[in-house]
Design a protein around this motif. Structure first.
Motif, PDB file in Angstrom:
ATOM      1  N   GLU A 197      -5.101 -10.188   1.473  1.00  0.00           N
ATOM      2  CA  GLU A 197      -4.714  -9.228   0.701  1.00  0.00           C
ATOM      3  C   GLU A 197      -5.332  -7.843   1.180  1.00  0.00           C
ATOM      4  OE1 GLU A 197      -4.596  -9.249  -4.154  1.00  0.00           O
ATOM      5  OE2 GLU A 197      -5.977 -10.391  -3.282  1.00  0.00           O
ATOM      6  N   GLY A 198      -4.234  -6.759   1.233  1.00  0.00           N
ATOM      7  CA  GLY A 198      -4.865  -5.411   1.542  1.00  0.00           C
ATOM      8  C   GLY A 198      -4.565  -4.677   0.359  1.00  0.00           C
ATOM      9  N   GLY A 199      -5.449  -4.754  -0.527  1.00  0.00           N
ATOM     10  CA  GLY A 199      -5.423  -3.880  -2.010  1.00  0.00           C
ATOM     11  C   GLY A 199      -5.727  -2.251  -1.952  1.00  0.00           C
ATOM     12  N   ILE A 219      -0.403  -9.436   2.634  1.00  0.00           N
ATOM     13  CA  ILE A 219       0.417  -8.232   1.884  1.00  0.00           C
ATOM     14  C   ILE A 219      -0.582  -7.194   2.157  1.00  0.00           C
ATOM     15  CG2 ILE A 219       1.943  -9.779   0.361  1.00  0.00           C
ATOM     16  CD1 ILE A 219      -0.462  -9.016  -1.856  1.00  0.00           C
ATOM     17  N   TYR A 220      -0.001  -6.067   1.906  1.00  0.00           N
ATOM     18  CA  TYR A 220      -0.755  -4.599   2.029  1.00  0.00           C
ATOM     19  C   TYR A 220       0.038  -3.726   1.099  1.00  0.00           C
ATOM     20  CZ  TYR A 220      -3.324  -1.028   4.295  1.00  0.00           C
ATOM     21  OH  TYR A 220      -4.209   0.059   4.780  1.00  0.00           O
ATOM     22  N   ARG A 247       7.637  -3.386  -1.280  1.00  0.00           N
ATOM     23  CA  ARG A 247       7.859  -3.641  -0.057  1.00  0.00           C
ATOM     24  C   ARG A 247       6.411  -3.685   0.740  1.00  0.00           C
ATOM     25  NH1 ARG A 247      13.158  -4.084   1.466  1.00  0.00           N
ATOM     26  NH2 ARG A 247      14.168  -2.895   0.179  1.00  0.00           N
ATOM     27  N   LEU A 248       5.635  -4.762   0.212  1.00  0.00           N
ATOM     28  CA  LEU A 248       4.149  -5.235   0.766  1.00  0.00           C
ATOM     29  C   LEU A 248       4.272  -6.143   1.961  1.00  0.00           C
ATOM     30  CD1 LEU A 248       4.412  -7.959  -1.009  1.00  0.00           C
ATOM     31  CD2 LEU A 248       3.223  -6.502  -2.769  1.00  0.00           C
ATOM     32  N   THR A 249       5.289  -6.677   2.415  1.00  0.00           N
ATOM     33  CA  THR A 249       5.344  -7.814   3.413  1.00  0.00           C
ATOM     34  C   THR A 249       4.783  -7.083   4.682  1.00  0.00           C
ATOM     35  OG1 THR A 249       7.354  -7.790   3.933  1.00  0.00           O
ATOM     36  CG2 THR A 249       6.733  -8.981   2.045  1.00  0.00           C
TER      37      THR A 249
ATOM     38  N   ILE B 173       3.625   1.658   0.344  1.00  0.00           N
ATOM     39  CA  ILE B 173       2.450   1.765   1.274  1.00  0.00           C
ATOM     40  C   ILE B 173       2.303   3.118   1.674  1.00  0.00           C
ATOM     41  CG2 ILE B 173       3.581   1.062   3.213  1.00  0.00           C
ATOM     42  CD1 ILE B 173       0.176  -0.261   2.415  1.00  0.00           C
ATOM     43  N   LEU B 174       3.561   3.954   1.948  1.00  0.00           N
ATOM     44  CA  LEU B 174       3.486   5.286   2.525  1.00  0.00           C
ATOM     45  C   LEU B 174       2.750   5.908   1.739  1.00  0.00           C
ATOM     46  CD1 LEU B 174       7.176   5.374   3.827  1.00  0.00           C
ATOM     47  CD2 LEU B 174       5.105   4.928   5.189  1.00  0.00           C
ATOM     48  N   SER B 175       2.540   5.955   0.426  1.00  0.00           N
ATOM     49  CA  SER B 175       1.773   6.821  -0.392  1.00  0.00           C
ATOM     50  C   SER B 175       0.416   6.443  -0.176  1.00  0.00           C
ATOM     51  CB  SER B 175       2.176   6.693  -1.850  1.00  0.00           C
ATOM     52  OG  SER B 175       1.948   5.359  -2.503  1.00  0.00           O
ATOM     53  N   LEU B 176       0.169   5.210   0.037  1.00  0.00           N
ATOM     54  CA  LEU B 176      -1.221   4.892   0.547  1.00  0.00           C
ATOM     55  C   LEU B 176      -1.877   5.382   1.673  1.00  0.00           C
ATOM     56  CD1 LEU B 176      -3.602   3.006  -0.918  1.00  0.00           C
ATOM     57  CD2 LEU B 176      -2.941   1.430   1.124  1.00  0.00           C
ATOM     58  N   MET B 177      -0.851   5.670   2.524  1.00  0.00           N
ATOM     59  CA  MET B 177      -1.206   6.160   3.830  1.00  0.00           C
ATOM     60  C   MET B 177      -1.515   7.493   3.875  1.00  0.00           C
ATOM     61  SD  MET B 177      -1.362   3.961   6.150  1.00  0.00           S
ATOM     62  CE  MET B 177      -1.518   2.266   4.890  1.00  0.00           C
TER      63      MET B 177
END
Lengths: 317, 307
Positions: A197-199, A219-220, A247-249, B173-177
């Motif tokens: 898990e990438g939380g 996942i991330y 879109r966490l895969t 994820i792009l916001s996390l980046m």
């Protein structure tokens, strides 16, 4: 073996196999045949199921309790592992473990979140949710690696940084920010792998690497599907929808250019054959390190920074 | 119906009833409950004159307040990918973006401007909380990258003014980046020996607090501003206990050694000027030293000291 909801048909078949095996004390050839036939069926079903896991199913696989965790990987892949403790300011945070060791012959620094595998160890490691001391220890160890020219390998597996009063009082935000800053400042190779898990911030704190890899079913995400659902859908029930939308895969993140590669997992996920999963990670990390070996420290640092600056220039469509 | 009810009563009522006023002329202080006349509130920089509570300041007012004579130039920010994931909850993210854009008249949640503060040339990157809670996605990250580049180009200090709930979930994820991205950006400013100052305003939480917003050379916060990583509600449900009084407020952070100072809005500009001058004009007043900055116009030494 802990079975997930969507694995019910597989669990039933494996149950049958188990029963038959008990019966086959007499070496009845027919039963052996039947077991073989059922096993083929299980494999086929596993292949079909795991080839098209939904993002929500992947979330469950990524959190599977039988998945190999940080210490499993270290035991399997790192020789002479020498754990180093403490942030030199307040405490030793066992949610993040780190130390020196030898990976495929080379000295390196290995750091990662450890979730624990039973009640006692989960409590000891706070379920992999680090407090500021964990990130400050990570920062200290990364700086040390930098000083001795040793590559850094980080394995990410956390639901997120620990949300507690004590963590906030001691500067959780600052600790994460400094850890990210340190990742981005190193003049040695930094390879990061999301193993489960990438939380959110608690994950990227260790994952701003030259090469960022993910296990096939890891996942991330910027926020957990449950957290996202409760904020945007105003209902925890919508976690499944949120998992889709986020879109966490590994597959989507690769398309987005956020990660550099995907490490294939054994049939039916890393928890079904941990040894194979750990060996695959070892090979992938070794390859990544090989690509970076010999590069000048300044180049390593500049490339890493450039990579993150360029991120998000294109979407999925 | 008679003369008394039809004529006298309305007249009397008209005399005693408060004059009908548009709602927005009076503001209720959310802290002490006093009603404050809008002109007084504006004159007092949206600080309650009764209890000193600092209300959120609209971003443009913030910029006027910071720069000399309220005078600044905005820079146009590069266009970025809108809605990279085609995110949709009950509503499409692209529609939410359009709503926020038409509500605020802005492209996204950050404004980058440059001008002078106490005569020192500076670049300011200020968040617009009215735009989707100041959340940080690609466009906001781009704003900080542009601000940092401008600061390096102008050899000017950079001041970041976050007001944000954190990362913009709809960009995944792009916001996390952006946490990594903005960290690289502000590091470039620091590498050039330029001051990077953060003015923490209410609220600064989540991915914003855990990246560029906690990495300033000097960390200033406005009184009462909520600053922290995890949301108070999340913490309460995790630990199942009530949070301590003043938890995650600016004063709490000061007591815990996380920031340098808590400065009331009315003294903010003077404080910034003092810091900027201490860092940028290190020689005794009147003495000519090698200065890497544009001097205030009145000294007239600029061309002599920049080689």
């Amino acid at each position: 073996m802990n079975f997930l909801d969507f694995e019910k048909p597989i669990a039933e078949l494996e149950g049958k196999i188990e029963e038959l095996r008990h019966l086959s004390d007499t070496d009845d050839l027919n039963i052996a045949d039947e077991v073989g036939r059922l096993q083929a069926k299980v494999d086929k079903l596993l292949r079909a199921t795991y080839a098209k896991l939904t993002p929500w199913q992947k979330t469950q696989v990524a959190r599977h309790p039988d998945r190999p965790h940080f210490l499993d990987y270290v035991n399997a892949l790192v020789e002479e592992f020498t754990p180093l403790a403490g942030d030199r300011a307040f405490a030793e945070d066992r949610a993040i473990i780190g130390g020196l060791g030898r990976f495929r012959g080379h000295s390196c620094m290995v750091i990662g979140h450890e979730k624990g595998h039973d009640t006692e160890s989960r409590v000891k490691h706070n379920f992999g949710m680090a407090r500021p001391e964990g990130y400050r220890k990570a920062k200290r160890l990364m700086r040390m690696a930098d000083r001795f020219g040793l590559p850094v390998i980080t394995l990410v597996d956390t639901a997120g940084a620990y949300p507690g009063v004590d963590a906030e009082a001691r500067g959780q935000a600052e600790a994460i920010a400094r850890s990210i800053e340190t990742c981005l400042d190193l003049r040695v190779p930094l390879i990061s792998v999301v193993i489960g898990e990438g939380g959110s911030g608690g994950a990227i704190a260790l994952a701003a690497g030259n090469t960022v890899l993910m296990m096939e079913h890891a996942i991330y995400s910027v926020i957990s599907p449950e957290g996202c659902a409760s904020i945007l859908w105003r209902s925890g029930e919508a976690a499944k929808d949120a998992a889709e939308a986020l879109r966490l895969t590994a597959q989507d993140l690769y398309k987005l250019g956020v990660i550099d590669g995907i490490i294939p997992e054994p049939l039916g996920g890393a928890h079904r054959a941990p040894d194979l999963a750990m060996a695959a990670l070892g090979d992938a990390v070794a390859r990544s390190l090989e690509e970076l070996r010999g590069l000048d420290g300044g180049v390593l640092r500049a490339r890493r920074r450039e990579k993150f600056l360029e991120m998000g220039k294109t979407g999925l469509y | 119906m008679n003369w008394l009810t039809n004529f006298v009563r309305p007249k009397i009522q008209k005399l005693v009833r408060p004059k009908e006023v548009p709602d927005n002329l009076w503001h209720k202080c959310p802290h002490c409950g006093h009603m404050i006349f809008h002109r007084d509130l504006e004159k007092n920089l949206s600080v309650c004159q009764h209890c000193g509570h600092h209300m959120r300041l609209p971003v443009k007012r913030r910029l006027e307040l910071l720069f000399d004579g309220g005078d600044y130039q905005r820079i146009e920010l590069p266009k970025t990918v809108a809605d990279p994931l085609r995110f949709r909850d009950g509503k499409r993210y692209s529609d939410r973006l359009k709503d926020a854009q038409s509500k605020t008249g802005e492209q996204d949640a950050i404004i980058v401007a440059h001008g002078r503060i106490g005569g020192v040339n500076v670049v300011v990157a200020a968040f617009n909380f009215d735009f989707m809670g100041g959340s940080m996605g690609i466009a906001v990250g781009e704003g900080l990258v542009a601000a940092a580049e401008l600061a390096v180009l102008q050899e000017a200090p950079l001041i970041a003014v976050p007001a944000s709930g954190g990362a913009r979930m709809q960009e995944g994820i792009l916001s996390l980046m952006q946490m990594a991205r903005t960290t690289v950006a502000i590091d470039r400013v620091k590498e050039k020996g330029l001051p990077y100052i953060v003015l923490l305003t209410d609220p600064t939480t989540g991915g914003v607090s855990a990246s560029f917003a906690m990495l300033g050379d000097i960390q200033i916060a406005e009184p009462g501003a909520v600053v922290g990583f995890a949301g108070a509600r999340v913490i309460e449900t995790t630990i199942r206990e009530k949070l301590p009084e003043g938890f995650q407020r600016a004063e709490y952070l000061l007591d815990h050694g996380m920031i340098d100072m808590v400065v009331p809005r009315t003294r903010l500009r003077d404080t910034l000027i003092q810091i900027l001058r201490l860092l940028r004009l290190p020689g005794p007043a009147g003495e000519v030293v090698a200065l890497p900055v544009d001097l205030p116009d009145d000294t007239g030494e600029e061309s002599a000291v920049r080689g």
